[in-house]
Enzyme design. Structure first.
Site, PDB file in Angstrom:
ATOM      1  N   LYS A 184       0.696   1.835 -10.420  1.00  0.00           N
ATOM      2  CA  LYS A 184       1.819   2.316  -9.612  1.00  0.00           C
ATOM      3  C   LYS A 184       1.396   2.587  -8.163  1.00  0.00           C
ATOM      4  O   LYS A 184       2.125   2.261  -7.225  1.00  0.00           O
ATOM      5  CB  LYS A 184       2.435   3.581 -10.236  1.00  0.00           C
ATOM      6  N   GLY A 202      15.207  -1.658 -21.620  1.00  0.00           N
ATOM      7  CA  GLY A 202      14.348  -0.485 -21.702  1.00  0.00           C
ATOM      8  C   GLY A 202      15.130   0.808 -21.541  1.00  0.00           C
ATOM      9  O   GLY A 202      16.359   0.799 -21.402  1.00  0.00           O
ATOM     10  N   GLN A 203      14.390   1.913 -21.550  1.00  0.00           N
ATOM     11  CA  GLN A 203      15.031   3.232 -21.487  1.00  0.00           C
ATOM     12  C   GLN A 203      15.908   3.367 -20.249  1.00  0.00           C
ATOM     13  O   GLN A 203      17.076   3.748 -20.331  1.00  0.00           O
ATOM     14  CB  GLN A 203      13.972   4.347 -21.495  1.00  0.00           C
ATOM     15  N   ILE A 231      11.645  10.933 -17.592  1.00  0.00           N
ATOM     16  CA  ILE A 231      13.094  10.741 -17.657  1.00  0.00           C
ATOM     17  C   ILE A 231      13.586  10.983 -19.084  1.00  0.00           C
ATOM     18  O   ILE A 231      13.069  10.409 -20.036  1.00  0.00           O
ATOM     19  CB  ILE A 231      13.484   9.302 -17.215  1.00  0.00           C
ATOM     20  N   ASP A 241      15.855  -9.422 -20.261  1.00  0.00           N
ATOM     21  CA  ASP A 241      14.694  -8.781 -20.865  1.00  0.00           C
ATOM     22  C   ASP A 241      13.886  -9.867 -21.561  1.00  0.00           C
ATOM     23  O   ASP A 241      14.362 -10.986 -21.738  1.00  0.00           O
ATOM     24  CB  ASP A 241      15.129  -7.696 -21.869  1.00  0.00           C
ATOM     25  N   ILE A 242      12.683  -9.519 -21.946  1.00  0.00           N
ATOM     26  CA  ILE A 242      11.826 -10.509 -22.598  1.00  0.00           C
ATOM     27  C   ILE A 242      12.347 -10.833 -24.001  1.00  0.00           C
ATOM     28  O   ILE A 242      12.061 -11.877 -24.551  1.00  0.00           O
ATOM     29  CB  ILE A 242      10.357 -10.035 -22.608  1.00  0.00           C
ATOM     30  N   TYR A 271      -1.986   3.114 -15.737  1.00  0.00           N
ATOM     31  CA  TYR A 271      -0.584   3.124 -15.302  1.00  0.00           C
ATOM     32  C   TYR A 271      -0.487   3.664 -13.862  1.00  0.00           C
ATOM     33  O   TYR A 271       0.172   3.069 -13.003  1.00  0.00           O
ATOM     34  CB  TYR A 271       0.202   4.003 -16.267  1.00  0.00           C
TER      35      TYR A 271
HETATM   36  N1  SER Z   1       7.336   8.880 -17.952  1.00  0.00           N
HETATM   37  C1  SER Z   1       6.216   8.083 -17.612  1.00  0.00           C
HETATM   38  C2  SER Z   1       5.143   8.187 -18.617  1.00  0.00           C
HETATM   39  O1  SER Z   1       5.068   9.197 -19.271  1.00  0.00           O
HETATM   40  C3  SER Z   1       5.660   8.505 -16.287  1.00  0.00           C
HETATM   41  O2  SER Z   1       6.211   7.726 -15.291  1.00  0.00           O
HETATM   42  O3  SER Z   1       4.358   7.305 -18.740  1.00  0.00           O
END
Ligand code: SER
Length: 312
Positions: free
Chosen positions: A147, A12-13, A173, A35-36, A143
């Site tokens: 979290k 992933g990123q 990020i 990874d999967i 999401y």
């Molecule tokens: N960068 C993430 C998103 O946009 C937030 O943790 O879902």
């Protein structure tokens, strides 16, 4: 310090660059990427690689025993925008994987766990400016719910079973090596690629949407620094607020124009606007700065230089 590290979601990123950095620090044979699905040939050939579904306990346990793994970095997750389209699937991936890894740590198969949280834990009722470490948290996305729940599971496993699990609330990020997928902050990556390739960008958030952001190098440094900190200094076992910069689409566009004067941006907000509007604008990360001396390096100006240089 001899550690053997398993990275789940290594393609992933964040996983990609995290794996590379961990290999520099701990030696390539001491970091197992997984990874999967198979990553690029270059990535798979760069060190040990296993196909692992992060929800699958027996696959993870097998790798832990095969390599004598001491630490797991669980980077597999479904991000905010995709999760709104696939809520059950997102909950299942984001929660099952965490509970599997926490249980393996409780059973003492591993010593230390890293699991990322996000600014998405905050919602419309949280303060938007200088959002404190501890405040009202009523996330409005699947999401965010996953979290915030995950943070409490981490804290619970630490308090009840002494599991050494650590976490950061990442802002958006920004990176050039691997593109993000399915996030609300992804525009701040896409904009650099489109600026270089086409000289223009249509943004899915409006021009005034201020969000906390961070360059990948800082995110990786923070993660590894947190994991290397002596356990007694980790005072937060939910997840630490973490910050570097905050900007709007108009401000990032302005910064890009300093390098590409003809660059133009237009706005066409979609469903992600509502997600972004529910998140903080500026995060207070003083606890991280105090407890384990967190310090960011990259601001908007420096990051923009790096991004445009590396993409071109
Ligand atoms: N960068 C993430 C998103 O946009 C937030 O943790 O879902």
């Amino acid at each position: 310090m001899s550690e053997t590290i398993l990275v789940l979601g290594a393609c992933g990123q964040i996983g990609t660059e995290l794996t590379q950095k961990l290999r520099e620090i701990y030696g390539k044979d001491n970091v197992i990427a997984s990874d999967i699905r198979e990553g690029s040939k270059e990535f798979v050939d760069a060190g040990p690689f296993e196909i692992i579904d992060a929800k699958n306990r027996s696959q993870i346990l097998e790798a832990i025993q095969k390599y004598n793994v001491t630490q797991v970095y669980l980077m597999a997750a479904m991000l905010s925008a995709t999760a709104e389209k696939l809520p059950q699937k997102a909950w299942n991936l984001n929660m099952s994987s965490l509970l599997v890894v926490l249980e393996l740590a409780r059973e003492k198969h591993i010593k230390q766990v890293y699991w990322p949280s996000s600014i998405a834990v905050f919602g419309n009722t949280s303060p938007k400016i200088d959002t404190p470490q501890k405040t009202i948290m009523e996330p409005s996305t699947v999401y965010g719910i996953s979290k915030v729940s995950g943070e409490h599971w981490c804290n619970y496993y630490y308090e009840k079973f002494g599991v050494d699990v650590r976490s950061l609330r990442y802002p958006g990020i920004i990176s050039w090596k691997t593109r993000p997928g399915g996030g609300t902050t992804d525009y701040a990556v896409d904009i650099y690629f489109k600026a270089q390739e086409e000289g223009k960008y249509e943004c899915f958030l409006n021009e005034k949407t201020r969000l906390p952001m961070m360059y990948m190098n800082d995110a990786i440094d923070a993660t590894i620094q947190l994991m290397q900190t002596e356990s007694n200094n980790i005072k937060t076992r939910t997840a630490y607020n973490l910050a570097a910069m905050s900007f709007t689409p108009a401000e990032i566009a302005q910064e890009i124009k300093k390098h590409i004067p003809d660059f133009s941006i237009s706005y066409n907000p979609d469903f992600r606007q509502e997600i972004a509007d529910s998140w903080p604008q500026v995060i207070d990360d003083n606890n991280a700065r105090k407890d384990w001396s967190w310090k960011h390096q990259f601001d908007l100006e420096l990051m923009t230089k790096e991004m445009l240089k590396n993409i071109s």
